[in-house]
Each structure stands twice: as C-alpha cells, then as structure tokens.
Design a protein around this motif. Structure first.
Motif, PDB file in Angstrom:
ATOM      1  N   ASN A  29       0.835  -1.215   0.000  1.00  0.00           N
ATOM      2  CA  ASN A  29       0.000   0.000   0.000  1.00  0.00           C
ATOM      3  C   ASN A  29       0.862   1.254   0.000  1.00  0.00           C
ATOM      4  OD1 ASN A  29      -2.569  -1.285   0.038  1.00  0.00           O
ATOM      5  ND2 ASN A  29      -2.263  -1.744   2.218  1.00  0.00           N
ATOM      6  N   LEU A  30       1.928   1.236  -0.777  1.00  0.00           N
ATOM      7  CA  LEU A  30       2.886   2.336  -0.818  1.00  0.00           C
ATOM      8  C   LEU A  30       2.276   3.577  -1.463  1.00  0.00           C
ATOM      9  CD1 LEU A  30       5.888   3.129  -0.328  1.00  0.00           C
ATOM     10  CD2 LEU A  30       6.352   2.384  -2.668  1.00  0.00           C
ATOM     11  N   ASP A  31       2.425   4.729  -0.824  1.00  0.00           N
ATOM     12  CA  ASP A  31       2.001   6.010  -1.401  1.00  0.00           C
ATOM     13  C   ASP A  31       3.219   6.917  -1.446  1.00  0.00           C
ATOM     14  OD1 ASP A  31       0.805   8.285  -2.279  1.00  0.00           O
ATOM     15  OD2 ASP A  31      -0.606   8.504  -0.618  1.00  0.00           O
ATOM     16  N   LEU A  32       3.837   7.014  -2.615  1.00  0.00           N
ATOM     17  CA  LEU A  32       5.112   7.729  -2.738  1.00  0.00           C
ATOM     18  C   LEU A  32       4.983   9.221  -2.536  1.00  0.00           C
ATOM     19  CD1 LEU A  32       6.681   5.895  -5.814  1.00  0.00           C
ATOM     20  CD2 LEU A  32       7.212   5.564  -3.397  1.00  0.00           C
ATOM     21  N   TYR A  33       3.899   9.812  -3.037  1.00  0.00           N
ATOM     22  CA  TYR A  33       3.867  11.256  -3.143  1.00  0.00           C
ATOM     23  C   TYR A  33       2.914  11.934  -2.162  1.00  0.00           C
ATOM     24  CZ  TYR A  33       6.333  10.081  -7.383  1.00  0.00           C
ATOM     25  OH  TYR A  33       7.242   9.580  -8.274  1.00  0.00           O
ATOM     26  N   LYS A  34       2.112  11.149  -1.450  1.00  0.00           N
ATOM     27  CA  LYS A  34       1.264  11.705  -0.391  1.00  0.00           C
ATOM     28  C   LYS A  34       0.432  12.889  -0.876  1.00  0.00           C
ATOM     29  CE  LYS A  34       3.348   8.876   2.452  1.00  0.00           C
ATOM     30  NZ  LYS A  34       2.683   7.675   2.960  1.00  0.00           N
ATOM     31  N   SER A  35      -0.118  12.778  -2.083  1.00  0.00           N
ATOM     32  CA  SER A  35      -0.909  13.886  -2.624  1.00  0.00           C
ATOM     33  C   SER A  35      -2.392  13.540  -2.724  1.00  0.00           C
ATOM     34  CB  SER A  35      -0.391  14.263  -4.024  1.00  0.00           C
ATOM     35  OG  SER A  35      -0.473  13.168  -4.902  1.00  0.00           O
ATOM     36  N   GLY A  36      -2.794  12.475  -2.033  1.00  0.00           N
ATOM     37  CA  GLY A  36      -4.202  12.127  -2.014  1.00  0.00           C
ATOM     38  C   GLY A  36      -4.533  11.074  -3.059  1.00  0.00           C
ATOM     39  N   TRP A 266      13.691  18.899  -0.484  1.00  0.00           N
ATOM     40  CA  TRP A 266      13.743  17.505  -0.031  1.00  0.00           C
ATOM     41  C   TRP A 266      13.283  17.366   1.423  1.00  0.00           C
ATOM     42  CZ3 TRP A 266      19.292  18.764  -1.511  1.00  0.00           C
ATOM     43  CH2 TRP A 266      19.427  18.838  -2.897  1.00  0.00           C
ATOM     44  N   PRO A 267      11.983  17.481   1.661  1.00  0.00           N
ATOM     45  CA  PRO A 267      11.494  17.336   3.034  1.00  0.00           C
ATOM     46  C   PRO A 267      11.441  15.887   3.514  1.00  0.00           C
ATOM     47  CG  PRO A 267       9.663  17.685   1.538  1.00  0.00           C
ATOM     48  CD  PRO A 267      10.908  17.829   0.717  1.00  0.00           C
ATOM     49  N   ASN A 268      11.574  14.923   2.587  1.00  0.00           N
ATOM     50  CA  ASN A 268      11.502  13.512   2.968  1.00  0.00           C
ATOM     51  C   ASN A 268      12.298  12.670   1.961  1.00  0.00           C
ATOM     52  OD1 ASN A 268       9.740  13.221   0.667  1.00  0.00           O
ATOM     53  ND2 ASN A 268       8.082  13.987   1.967  1.00  0.00           N
ATOM     54  N   LYS A 269      12.354  11.368   2.207  1.00  0.00           N
ATOM     55  CA  LYS A 269      13.119  10.468   1.339  1.00  0.00           C
ATOM     56  C   LYS A 269      12.520  10.388  -0.061  1.00  0.00           C
ATOM     57  CE  LYS A 269      14.896   7.521   5.068  1.00  0.00           C
ATOM     58  NZ  LYS A 269      14.907   6.147   5.633  1.00  0.00           N
ATOM     59  N   SER A 270      11.186  10.420  -0.140  1.00  0.00           N
ATOM     60  CA  SER A 270      10.533  10.316  -1.441  1.00  0.00           C
ATOM     61  C   SER A 270      10.928  11.470  -2.351  1.00  0.00           C
ATOM     62  CB  SER A 270       9.009  10.286  -1.267  1.00  0.00           C
ATOM     63  OG  SER A 270       8.609   9.134  -0.573  1.00  0.00           O
ATOM     64  N   VAL A 325       5.093  16.990  -8.595  1.00  0.00           N
ATOM     65  CA  VAL A 325       5.695  15.828  -9.245  1.00  0.00           C
ATOM     66  C   VAL A 325       4.795  15.324 -10.366  1.00  0.00           C
ATOM     67  CG1 VAL A 325       6.429  13.440  -8.860  1.00  0.00           C
ATOM     68  CG2 VAL A 325       6.987  15.188  -7.176  1.00  0.00           C
ATOM     69  N   ARG A 326       3.484  15.418 -10.163  1.00  0.00           N
ATOM     70  CA  ARG A 326       2.531  14.995 -11.197  1.00  0.00           C
ATOM     71  C   ARG A 326       2.453  16.024 -12.325  1.00  0.00           C
ATOM     72  NH1 ARG A 326      -2.805  13.217  -7.773  1.00  0.00           N
ATOM     73  NH2 ARG A 326      -3.449  12.402  -9.805  1.00  0.00           N
ATOM     74  N   LEU A 327       2.397  17.287 -11.972  1.00  0.00           N
ATOM     75  CA  LEU A 327       2.185  18.332 -12.969  1.00  0.00           C
ATOM     76  C   LEU A 327       3.376  18.526 -13.896  1.00  0.00           C
ATOM     77  CD1 LEU A 327       0.455  20.972 -10.653  1.00  0.00           C
ATOM     78  CD2 LEU A 327      -0.661  19.541 -12.368  1.00  0.00           C
ATOM     79  N   ARG A 328       4.574  18.310 -13.384  1.00  0.00           N
ATOM     80  CA  ARG A 328       5.757  18.602 -14.192  1.00  0.00           C
ATOM     81  C   ARG A 328       6.057  17.523 -15.231  1.00  0.00           C
ATOM     82  NH1 ARG A 328      10.000  17.811  -9.184  1.00  0.00           N
ATOM     83  NH2 ARG A 328      10.290  15.541  -9.340  1.00  0.00           N
TER      84      ARG A 328
END
Length: 353
Positions: A29-36, A266-270, A325-328
């Motif tokens: 259940n990995l969520d890499l980007y935490k954008s919903g 870079w606030p986190n590892k992702s 990350v999605r938009l670019r």
C-alpha cells in the motif's frame, strides 16, 4: 539483431520488472507522493455515488459504467498498457528524425527513459487521470508535428484538426494544459526562440510575469493557489511560498521554479528519490537543449514555448510538492523530446562536415 527486436526485448523486460513493482506497491500500500488518492473519488463518481466533478475524466468513467463497460480493474489495466507501452513508444517515436543515422538508437534510449520514469509508472497503478492525459498529450504532439512538417495543405489541415480536437480533450481533463497546448501553437508562429540568447528570453519571461503580477493579471492563478492553504484542493500547501509580497515576487517565482520544476526541495526520502531519478536527468537534458539552441526548429520551438506557458500556470498555481511531481511530467516530456531531436541533429551535422 535488428532495432525492432531490441525494442521488443526491452518492452518485455520492462513489463516484467513493472509487474513485480506493481505487486510490491499493491502488497505494501505504498504512497510515494502523499498527494491524495483521487482514484477513490473517480471510482465513486463512476459508480454514481458522487455527482460533483471538475474534469471530464470521471464523466468518461461514468459513461463506461452506464454502458456496462466499467470496472476499476479493467480501466487500471488499460492505463497500465498505456504507461508501459503506448506512452513510451509514442513519446520516443515523436522525437525520431528519419534522416538521422542514429534515429533508431535514440528511439530505443528514449523508450527506455520514458518507461522507467517513476511518476508515470506510479500513476498507472490505479485509475488516475494522469496517464490518460499523458497519452492524449503525446497524440496531440504527434498531430502537431505531422501538421508542421506536411507539405500537402489537405494533410496539414487534417492533422491540425486532429490536434485541436485532442487539445480540447486535454482542456476538459485539465484546462490550463489544454490551453497551453493550443496557445503554444499560435505563439510559436510568432516567436522563434532560436533568434535570441536563452538568457535574454528568460529575463524577458520573468519581467513579463512580474508586470502581469503587478497589474493583477495573475490574480486568478494566485486565487487558485490559495485553495491549497484553505484545504479545498487535495494536498496541503507545503512549499512555504505565498507570493503575498509584491517586492519579493521574483524571488518567490525563482524559489517556486527551483522547488517544483527542478526538484531542489527535499522534506523527505521520497522527494530525494524523485530528485535523483527524475529532476537530475531532466536538468541534464535541459542543459543539453539550451546548449544546442541552434538546433531548434519548428517543432522543438513549439515544445519549448509550450514548456514556458504550461510552467507558468502550474508553477504559480501549485503549492504542493506531491502535485508538482505529477504536474511537471508534461514539462519534462517536452524537454526530453527536444533532447533527442537535438542529439540527432547535432550528430547529423557532425557527419556532413
């Protein structure tokens, strides 16, 4: 061994690797980007449990449901095929210069790069609209390129018609993406980025945006940006850039570009992984395209102008790293296509000297 056989082998190997990755993501259940997880919303709308929408994507899913052709698993599988094969192959092929002796090698390399692009891969894991948008965007690029290079006026108008239809679809999926796609076509007929140094264009671009900000022309975009703070949009405002001080606009704009487009946040590892796997290769590609400015032709001129127009909307309107990350993706794809075209043109020029 032929180029086509090599490409088939690469497709097969990547398919197997991605299948393993899909299983891993599903299991953890990995969520890499935490954008919903807006795919849950799309599924609920398709099934008639919700009635509010801001794009045509959930509407298309409901139409499929109404005619008995919708299932979350089925749509997800279709998007996987798009992400694994159709998008990388289409993006690689649109960068192919038929006259180039290294065109087939560039197609294979481009296919490989697009295939391992982490964000495109991640969003093929469910019924997100991102993969479908990228697919339509690639088709629009194929159409506009065919229109630009056609000598036959009938075929030119045919491909131009297809391009406008696809751009309208993009507008329905994400309005400023569709607008940028169409606007770049007309502006590229007037502005030739090859004529002046890159630094001059960048300075003119920043000055133009600053003046637009001062007279209030950017207010609708800034109002949209505030939706992240208010919680209306999925994902929290987490970049700390608010554009509230007019005297700091250019600094905030530069920071927004550095954080969102270039990935220097870079606030986190992702975010660090995304920088190393996505942003760093993009920066190198952009540097090569800038260095090869003299190789700009009609199609790459269109792509670069699209790059600036589209960036303006999402760089100013977005304040969430996961969304960035999605938009670019569209910005990165435009530059990668320019990269491979420039490589082929530079190689050809060296050969004929």
């Amino acid at each position: 061994m032929t180029t086509s056989n090599n490409l088939i082998k690469i497709i097969f190997i990547i398919f197997l690797l991605k299948l393993l990755a899909y299983l891993f993501i599903s299991y953890t259940n990995l969520d890499l980007y935490k954008s919903g997880n807006d795919s849950d919303y799309y599924d609920a709308y398709a099934l008639g449990k919700l009635n509010y929408t801001t794009s045509v994507w959930p509407m298309l899913l409901r139409i499929l449901n109404d005619i008995g052709l919708y299932s979350r698993e089925g749509v997800s599988f279709t998007l996987k095929i798009m992400g694994i094969i159709l998008i990388p192959l289409g993006a690689a092929w649109v960068a192919k210069e038929n006259y180039s002796p290294i065109s087939n090698k560039c197609v294979i390399l481009a296919f490989l790069i697009y295939s391992i692009y982490p964000t495109i891969f991640y969003y093929t894991n469910d019924i997100y609209r991102d993969v479908f948008m990228i697919f339509i965007f690639i088709l629009a690029l194929v159409a506009v390129r065919n229109s630009i290079w056609q000598n036959d006026i009938t075929l030119q108008l045919f491909w131009l018609f297809i391009f406008f239809i696809l751009s309208i679809v993009l507008f329905g999926l994400r309005p400023y993406l569709g607008f940028s796609t169409i606007a770049a076509y007309f502006i590229s007929k007037v502005i030739n980025l090859r004529k002046f140094p890159t630094l001059l264009w960048i300075i003119a671009y920043f000055i133009f945006l600053y003046l637009a900000f001062l007279i209030g022309a950017l207010d609708p975009i800034m109002a949209y940006r505030q939706n992240f703070t208010s919680g209306i949009l999925v994902g929290e405002a987490n970049l700390g850039i608010n554009f509230q001080n007019k005297s700091l606009f250019l600094i905030d704009l530069s920071k927004s570009y550095l954080y969102q487009l270039f990935g220097f946040y870079w606030p986190n590892k992702s975010s660090m992984i995304a920088f190393l796997l996505e942003s760093l290769p993009f920066i190198l590609a952009l540097a090569y395209v800038v260095k090869s400015r003299q190789q700009i032709h009609s199609f790459t001129n269109y792509l670069l102008i699209f790059f600036f127009i589209y960036n303006t909307f999402w760089i100013l309107g977005n304040d969430n790293l996961g969304s960035a990350v999605r938009l670019r993706v569209f910005s990165y794809l435009a530059i990668y296509i320019c990269l491979f075209i420039s490589i082929q043109r530079n190689d050809y020029i060296k050969r004929i000297k």
